[in-house]
Motif scaffolding. Structure first.
Motif, mmCIF file in Angstrom:
data_model
loop_
_atom_site.group_PDB
_atom_site.id
_atom_site.type_symbol
_atom_site.label_atom_id
_atom_site.label_comp_id
_atom_site.label_asym_id
_atom_site.label_seq_id
_atom_site.Cartn_x
_atom_site.Cartn_y
_atom_site.Cartn_z
ATOM 1 N N LYS A 1 10.881 18.138 11.570
ATOM 2 C CA LYS A 1 11.779 17.661 10.519
ATOM 3 C C LYS A 1 13.228 18.010 10.837
ATOM 4 O O LYS A 1 14.136 17.207 10.616
ATOM 5 N N ARG A 2 13.430 19.224 11.359
ATOM 6 C CA ARG A 2 14.791 19.597 11.745
ATOM 7 C C ARG A 2 15.280 18.756 12.916
ATOM 8 O O ARG A 2 16.468 18.422 12.991
ATOM 9 N N ALA A 3 14.379 18.425 13.815
ATOM 10 C CA ALA A 3 14.753 17.562 14.946
ATOM 11 C C ALA A 3 15.236 16.201 14.447
ATOM 12 O O ALA A 3 16.235 15.661 14.925
ATOM 13 N N ASP A 4 14.517 15.651 13.453
ATOM 14 C CA ASP A 4 14.907 14.344 12.899
ATOM 15 C C ASP A 4 16.278 14.401 12.244
ATOM 16 O O ASP A 4 17.020 13.417 12.264
ATOM 17 N N ARG A 5 16.621 15.543 11.642
ATOM 18 C CA ARG A 5 17.917 15.676 10.961
ATOM 19 C C ARG A 5 19.048 16.079 11.891
ATOM 20 O O ARG A 5 20.206 16.069 11.501
ATOM 21 N N SER A 6 18.718 16.439 13.122
ATOM 22 C CA SER A 6 19.710 17.051 14.013
ATOM 23 C C SER A 6 20.727 16.065 14.565
ATOM 24 O O SER A 6 21.803 16.460 15.001
ATOM 25 N N GLY A 7 20.369 14.771 14.597
ATOM 26 C CA GLY A 7 21.231 13.784 15.238
ATOM 27 C C GLY A 7 20.978 13.657 16.725
ATOM 28 O O GLY A 7 21.704 12.946 17.426
ATOM 29 N N ALA A 8 19.970 14.338 17.246
ATOM 30 C CA ALA A 8 19.653 14.242 18.672
ATOM 31 C C ALA A 8 19.047 12.884 19.010
ATOM 32 O O ALA A 8 18.457 12.213 18.160
ATOM 33 N N VAL A 9 19.181 12.509 20.268
ATOM 34 C CA VAL A 9 18.583 11.264 20.732
ATOM 35 C C VAL A 9 17.091 11.454 21.009
ATOM 36 O O VAL A 9 16.283 10.580 20.718
ATOM 37 N N ALA A 10 16.734 12.617 21.554
ATOM 38 C CA ALA A 10 15.333 12.845 21.927
ATOM 39 C C ALA A 10 14.922 14.270 21.581
ATOM 40 O O ALA A 10 15.760 15.162 21.454
ATOM 41 N N CYS A 11 13.629 14.468 21.442
ATOM 42 C CA CYS A 11 13.056 15.777 21.132
ATOM 43 C C CYS A 11 12.192 16.211 22.320
ATOM 44 O O CYS A 11 11.391 15.425 22.838
ATOM 45 N N LEU A 12 12.358 17.449 22.743
ATOM 46 C CA LEU A 12 11.512 18.045 23.768
ATOM 47 C C LEU A 12 10.555 19.002 23.083
ATOM 48 O O LEU A 12 10.975 19.857 22.292
ATOM 49 N N ILE A 13 9.248 18.898 23.397
ATOM 50 C CA ILE A 13 8.218 19.644 22.692
ATOM 51 C C ILE A 13 7.480 20.523 23.701
ATOM 52 O O ILE A 13 6.973 20.037 24.717
ATOM 53 N N LEU A 14 7.445 21.809 23.380
ATOM 54 C CA LEU A 14 6.829 22.772 24.282
ATOM 55 C C LEU A 14 5.883 23.659 23.469
ATOM 56 O O LEU A 14 6.312 24.493 22.667
ATOM 57 N N GLY A 15 4.578 23.424 23.633
ATOM 58 C CA GLY A 15 3.571 24.266 23.007
ATOM 59 C C GLY A 15 2.921 25.158 24.041
ATOM 60 O O GLY A 15 3.267 25.118 25.235
ATOM 61 N N GLU A 16 1.958 25.952 23.600
ATOM 62 C CA GLU A 16 1.306 26.868 24.532
ATOM 63 C C GLU A 16 0.582 26.109 25.650
ATOM 64 O O GLU A 16 0.594 26.548 26.805
ATOM 65 N N ALA A 17 -0.026 24.964 25.311
ATOM 66 C CA ALA A 17 -0.738 24.195 26.348
ATOM 67 C C ALA A 17 0.232 23.698 27.401
ATOM 68 O O ALA A 17 -0.046 23.764 28.609
ATOM 69 N N GLU A 18 1.391 23.195 26.958
ATOM 70 C CA GLU A 18 2.399 22.719 27.911
ATOM 71 C C GLU A 18 2.931 23.872 28.751
ATOM 72 O O GLU A 18 3.144 23.741 29.973
#
Length: 432
Positions: free
Chosen positions: A371-388
């Motif tokens: 949700k914060r990513a959507d509000r940030s104004g960024a073009v793209a989101c990078l997602i890093l979980g434990e599996a990644e």
């Protein structure tokens, strides 16, 4: 305990607004640099005498609107927060002998100025201006150049409902002849003028032409026209300005009531207005001031310039729903001990590669981070979980489309130039 508020007539420009200011500043800077203008940064505080001599003691600005105070020296020298920028630039031009660097100096500055006025939409007691000056040329082409640059900046920001008002206030002798004629015309009506105009009748009668009082406006409609009192040199200069503006395809209307509010103007005076701004319609104003440099102790040097009021411009952009460009390239979310540790390295490596990256430091659930990513104004989101993190991978999600791909962190680093080439046109599209 009561909270401390901002001073009346000042306001905080919050992070969500600053991006729009930066957009305006970046576009103006790019246009000015292409035309060989150089930035200058004078102080916001000057000796009061600078404005009394330069702007004119009879003006409303000097007599009513300046923030003036004694300093703490034994001499109690009178200091003033600048009410406008041109006088300070001219002082810097003289003091630093910029006239020795070449025949023409093209200068610009963005910064705050201060006037004690009644705050309203687009008018603050601390306000900001883009100020542009050409010092050292009497040629009408200089007048046309600064008007064209002002027009370019406003059009590059997407403004369309604009009109250019143009006038000539002549030279010293022309103004004196007109002043006498105007006072002679207005004197029989002095009891019908508004209080400010009655006061200006002896101090600064040309400013009566700017009055917004309905009855005063009716009276000045039949007043003599300044254009009828121009000498041959002033008329020739004004004719050439109009001819060259026409050659550039810049439309204008001659407004013989346009005089501007400062005493130092000569020859060309102009304003660019927007029909979308209501009562405070002027977004840009300027003119020629051939006598100011000498008046402030420098060599006889002609000059012309303009100022754009940034508060009014920002309001206009918001009314037209001009969206600012995206603030960020990437918003990086991470969840889990190993992922969070890698995310710090990932963010810093991308920043060093030229990307703008906001790293979510909350440690909260992915849903909240998204949700914060959507509000940030960024073009793209990078997602890093434990599996990644275990596999050296990262998820790349384009926030506008929702499209998501998986790639290795090494591939992400290698693709940075291509990713930036994709992202930056999106920013350009947001401006255009």
């Amino acid at each position: 305990m009561s909270t401390i508020q901002a001073i009346k007539g000042t306001r905080d420009i919050l992070p969500g607004e600053v991006i729009r200011w930066q957009q305006v500043e970046a576009i103006a800077k790019a246009i000015l640099e292409r035309a060989a203008y150089r930035e200058i940064r004078p102080p916001v505080m000057e000796f009061t005498e600078l404005f009394a001599r330069g702007i004119g003691e009879a003006t409303d600005v000097v007599s009513k609107e300046m923030y003036t105070f004694p300093d703490q020296s034994k001499k109690q020298r009178s200091l003033t927060l600048r009410p406008e920028i041109t006088a300070g630039l001219v002082r810097a031009f003289i003091q630093n002998k910029l006239f020795a660097e070449g025949s023409v100096q093209r200068l610009w500055h963005i910064g705050p100025a201060f006037r004690y006025e009644q705050p309203q939409q687009g008018r603050q007691r601390q306000f900001h201006q883009l100020d542009v000056e050409v010092i050292g040329s009497r040629n009408p082409r200089a007048d046309v150049e600064v008007i064209a640059i002002a027009t370019d900046i406003l059009q590059a920001l997407g403004l369309k409902s604009l009109r250019l008002d143009l006038n000539s206030v002549g030279q010293g002798e022309d103004r004196q002849r007109y002043r006498e004629a105007l006072v002679s015309y207005l004197t029989p009506y002095q009891d019908e003028l508004d209080p400010d105009s009655r006061d200006r009748l002896t101090r600064n009668p040309l400013r009566i032409l700017d009055s917004k009082a309905p009855r005063t406006q009716e009276i000045v409609q039949s007043a003599p026209s300044l254009l009828d009192y121009l000498g041959s040199d002033a008329q020739r200069h004004f004719d050439q300005v109009q001819q060259q503006l026409t050659a550039l395809g810049i439309s204008f209307q001659v407004n013989p009531r346009l005089v501007r509010g400062l005493d130092y103007y000569t020859h060309t005076a102009f304003e660019i207005q927007s029909d979308d701004l209501g009562a405070q319609a002027t977004v840009c104003g300027g003119g020629r001031y051939d006598g100011l440099v000498a008046q402030l102790g420098g060599p006889d040097t002609p000059a012309i310039g303009f100022a754009i009021g940034l508060e009014r411009l920002i309001i206009l952009l918001e009314q037209l729903q001009r969206q600012p460009p995206p603030a960020l390239d990437f918003y990086l979310v991470a969840r889990g001990g190993k992922a969070e540790a890698q995310s710090t390295v990932l963010a810093q490596t991308l920043r060093q590669s030229g990307c703008s990256v906001e790293l979510d430091l909350s440690g909260s659930a992915f849903g909240k981070q998204f949700k914060r990513a959507d509000r940030s104004g960024a073009v793209a989101c990078l997602i890093l979980g434990e599996a990644e993190a275990e596999s050296g991978l990262v998820q790349l999600k384009w926030l506008a489309s929702g499209e998501q791909t998986e790639l290795s962190q090494a591939e992400l680093y290698a693709q940075v130039p291509d990713l930036l080439a994709t992202i930056h046109p999106l920013r350009a599209d947001a401006i255009s």
